[in-house]
Structure formats: C-alpha cells, structure tokens
Design a protein around this motif. Structure first.
Motif, short mmCIF file in Angstrom:
data_model
loop_
_atom_site.label_atom_id
_atom_site.label_comp_id
_atom_site.label_asym_id
_atom_site.label_seq_id
_atom_site.Cartn_x
_atom_site.Cartn_y
_atom_site.Cartn_z
N ASP A 140 0.76 -0.99 0.19
CA ASP A 140 -0.14 0.01 -0.21
C ASP A 140 0.46 1.35 0.00
N GLY A 141 2.16 1.00 0.75
CA GLY A 141 2.73 2.40 0.85
C GLY A 141 3.26 2.40 -0.53
N LEU A 142 3.56 0.96 -0.67
CA LEU A 142 5.07 1.78 -2.82
C LEU A 142 3.56 2.20 -3.49
N PHE A 143 2.89 1.67 -3.77
CA PHE A 143 1.28 1.87 -4.46
C PHE A 143 1.70 3.58 -4.28
N GLN A 144 1.61 4.02 -3.09
CA GLN A 144 0.96 5.27 -2.80
C GLN A 144 2.11 6.09 -3.21
N SER A 145 3.65 5.73 -3.67
CA SER A 145 5.24 6.27 -3.52
C SER A 145 4.89 6.79 -5.16
N ILE A 146 4.26 5.33 -6.43
CA ILE A 146 4.91 5.30 -7.36
C ILE A 146 3.73 6.47 -8.57
N PHE A 147 4.06 6.34 -9.80
CA PHE A 147 4.18 7.49 -10.79
C PHE A 147 1.68 6.53 -10.88
N PRO A 148 1.23 7.63 -11.14
CA PRO A 148 0.02 6.72 -10.60
C PRO A 148 -0.47 5.51 -12.51
N GLU A 149 0.26 5.65 -13.44
CA GLU A 149 -0.30 5.32 -14.52
C GLU A 149 0.94 3.37 -14.34
N THR A 150 1.37 3.42 -12.99
CA THR A 150 2.37 2.02 -13.04
C THR A 150 0.72 1.09 -13.11
N LYS A 151 0.99 0.17 -13.61
CA LYS A 151 0.24 -1.43 -13.72
C LYS A 151 0.02 -1.99 -12.21
N LYS A 152 -0.81 -2.05 -11.25
CA LYS A 152 -0.71 -3.05 -10.16
C LYS A 152 -1.21 -3.78 -10.88
N ILE A 153 -0.19 -5.01 -10.78
CA ILE A 153 -1.47 -6.28 -10.81
C ILE A 153 -0.89 -7.53 -10.00
N GLY A 154 -1.30 -8.21 -9.76
CA GLY A 154 -1.71 -9.02 -8.45
C GLY A 154 -1.08 -10.49 -9.22
N VAL A 155 -0.67 -11.35 -9.09
CA VAL A 155 -0.99 -12.48 -9.26
C VAL A 155 -0.97 -13.32 -8.31
N ASN A 156 -1.63 -15.05 -8.82
CA ASN A 156 -2.59 -15.75 -7.55
C ASN A 156 -2.56 -16.87 -8.20
N TYR A 157 -2.34 -17.84 -7.20
CA TYR A 157 -3.37 -19.18 -7.64
C TYR A 157 -4.98 -19.38 -7.31
N PHE A 158 -5.64 -18.77 -7.33
CA PHE A 158 -7.23 -19.08 -6.64
C PHE A 158 -8.30 -17.37 -7.43
N ASP A 159 -8.61 -17.76 -7.56
CA ASP A 159 -9.87 -17.36 -8.77
C ASP A 159 -10.74 -15.77 -7.40
N PRO A 160 -10.43 -14.99 -7.94
CA PRO A 160 -11.75 -13.62 -6.87
C PRO A 160 -12.89 -14.85 -6.73
N ASP A 161 -13.35 -15.28 -5.69
CA ASP A 161 -14.94 -15.61 -5.05
C ASP A 161 -15.53 -15.35 -4.11
N GLU A 162 -14.41 -14.64 -2.80
CA GLU A 162 -15.60 -14.01 -2.31
C GLU A 162 -15.28 -12.45 -1.72
N CYS A 163 -16.07 -11.50 -1.00
CA CYS A 163 -15.61 -10.37 -1.15
C CYS A 163 -14.63 -10.62 0.39
N ILE A 164 -13.67 -8.82 0.07
CA ILE A 164 -13.26 -8.69 1.70
C ILE A 164 -14.35 -7.71 2.53
N ASP A 165 -14.40 -7.78 3.83
CA ASP A 165 -15.37 -6.66 4.37
C ASP A 165 -14.68 -6.24 5.05
N ASP A 166 -13.43 -6.24 5.42
CA ASP A 166 -13.07 -5.03 6.16
C ASP A 166 -11.51 -4.99 5.05
N VAL A 167 -11.86 -3.90 3.93
CA VAL A 167 -10.97 -3.23 3.32
C VAL A 167 -10.85 -1.93 4.20
N TRP A 168 -10.12 -1.28 3.80
CA TRP A 168 -8.94 0.13 4.79
C TRP A 168 -9.32 0.72 3.77
N GLU A 169 -9.64 2.28 4.81
CA GLU A 169 -9.14 3.58 3.93
C GLU A 169 -7.77 3.92 2.54
#
Length: 191
Positions: A140-169
């Motif tokens: 989160d800190g790294l993302f806030q310090s870079i140019f906004p045009e940078t593509k932020k890409i996650g890599v994962n074995y699992f599909d996004p099937d569930e919602c995260i209920d406690d997303v913070w500001e």
C-alpha cells in the motif's frame, strides 16, 4: 469474509498445493501475463522475489524472461521498517533473508518511482481488486509512492470468489489480477 479469515484460508489452500502443482500454475500465470501485457524491451518491472517455502508464485520465470528481453527489473527489500526498491541484473549477488527470501545483498534504494508494471504478491484478491497479503502494508505504501500510470498487477493461484469485508481507507486496490486461467481488469470492470 474478514482479511484475517481469508489470510488463514488461502494460506492453507496454498500450503495444500504440491511443489509441482505450484510450479505448473506459476508457469500458466506467467504465460497469461506475457500474452496479455506483452512487455517490451526498455520497460521497467517491479516484481517480488518469492518465498518458495510458502509456495508463492515462482517469479524467477518472469525475471528470466525480463532479462532475456532487456526489460529492467526492480525488486523490493525490507531494510529495517522500510521497503526499498533495488534494480537487479543477471550478475546481482543475493543472500537469503530471515524470512527465507532470496534478496539482493545491496540495500541501496534505486529511487525509481516510474514502473510500467508492479507484479504484486498476495494471498487473495476479491472481484474489486482488493488484496489480502501478509498484513504488513508495504505494498500500500509502495503504491502510494509511484506514478499513478503504473499497472498494479496481482498474481494468484486462486480466483476471486469471496468479498473482503474489512477494506481499509489506505488500502490500494490492484488494476489487474493474473491467475492460471485468466487476466481480470479492475479498471472498468472485467475485460
């Protein structure tokens, strides 16, 4: 679900993968990344070095490709309480950290803030691009310090099937998620 519950659940799911399964899935994730983003010579990529004992995505496959195609590679390293970004080369010297991560010996921050891609480790990502990592907040800190045009890409074995209920500001969502079966965009809904 809460992040703590998702963190526990997906660490267990990842732990259940065999070493061969994890490597084969990593290869498919790599192939999907290359096919979708088609990185070019001269571009810059920030990519994590995996904790293979935790069966993280094997990013050495990506790094080898980037070196072969003259794409600049930067990796994170925790120095004290700070995340520094170090450019690596084919001849960079590495050592194993206390967390079992192969890291550059150097602690010298590159000062780079303009990347084409940041390939991000995670345990889980939901359908809005919200991440669950290990809970330290470094990305989160790294993302806030870079140019906004940078593509932020996650890599994962699992599909996004569930919602995260406690997303913070201060949580910064991903732009894309690459799995072994697809690439999802969170910029304007799924592509």
């Amino acid at each position: 679900m809460l992040k703590a519950e998702l963190r526990k659940k997906y660490m267990q799911k990842r732990k259940a993968l065999s070493t061969d399964e994890a490597f084969l899935l990593s290869e498919k994730i790599f192939e999907n990344f290359i096919e979708y983003f088609n990185p070019k010579e001269g571009q810059t990529v920030h990519i994590f070095l995996p904790i293979l004992t935790k069966k993280e995505i094997d990013t050495q496959i990506f790094i080898n490709y980037f070196f072969k195609h003259n794409i600049r590679v930067f990796v994170p390293k925790v120095v004290g309480d700070e995340l520094v970004n170090i450019e690596i080369f084919k001849d960079t010297a590495f050592e194993t950290s206390q967390w079992g991560i192969s890291e550059p010996v150097s602690n010298k921050d590159s000062g780079e803030v303009c990347y084409d891609y940041i390939i991000t480790p995670l345990l889980y990502c939901d359908k809005k691009g919200n991440r669950v990592g290990y809970g330290k907040g470094f990305y989160d800190g790294l993302f806030q310090s870079i140019f906004p045009e940078t593509k932020k890409i996650g890599v994962n074995y699992f599909d996004p099937d569930e919602c995260i209920d406690d997303v913070w500001e201060n949580d910064v969502p991903l732009d894309y998620l690459v799995t072994s079966t697809e690439v999802l965009s969170f910029l304007s809904g799924f592509e």
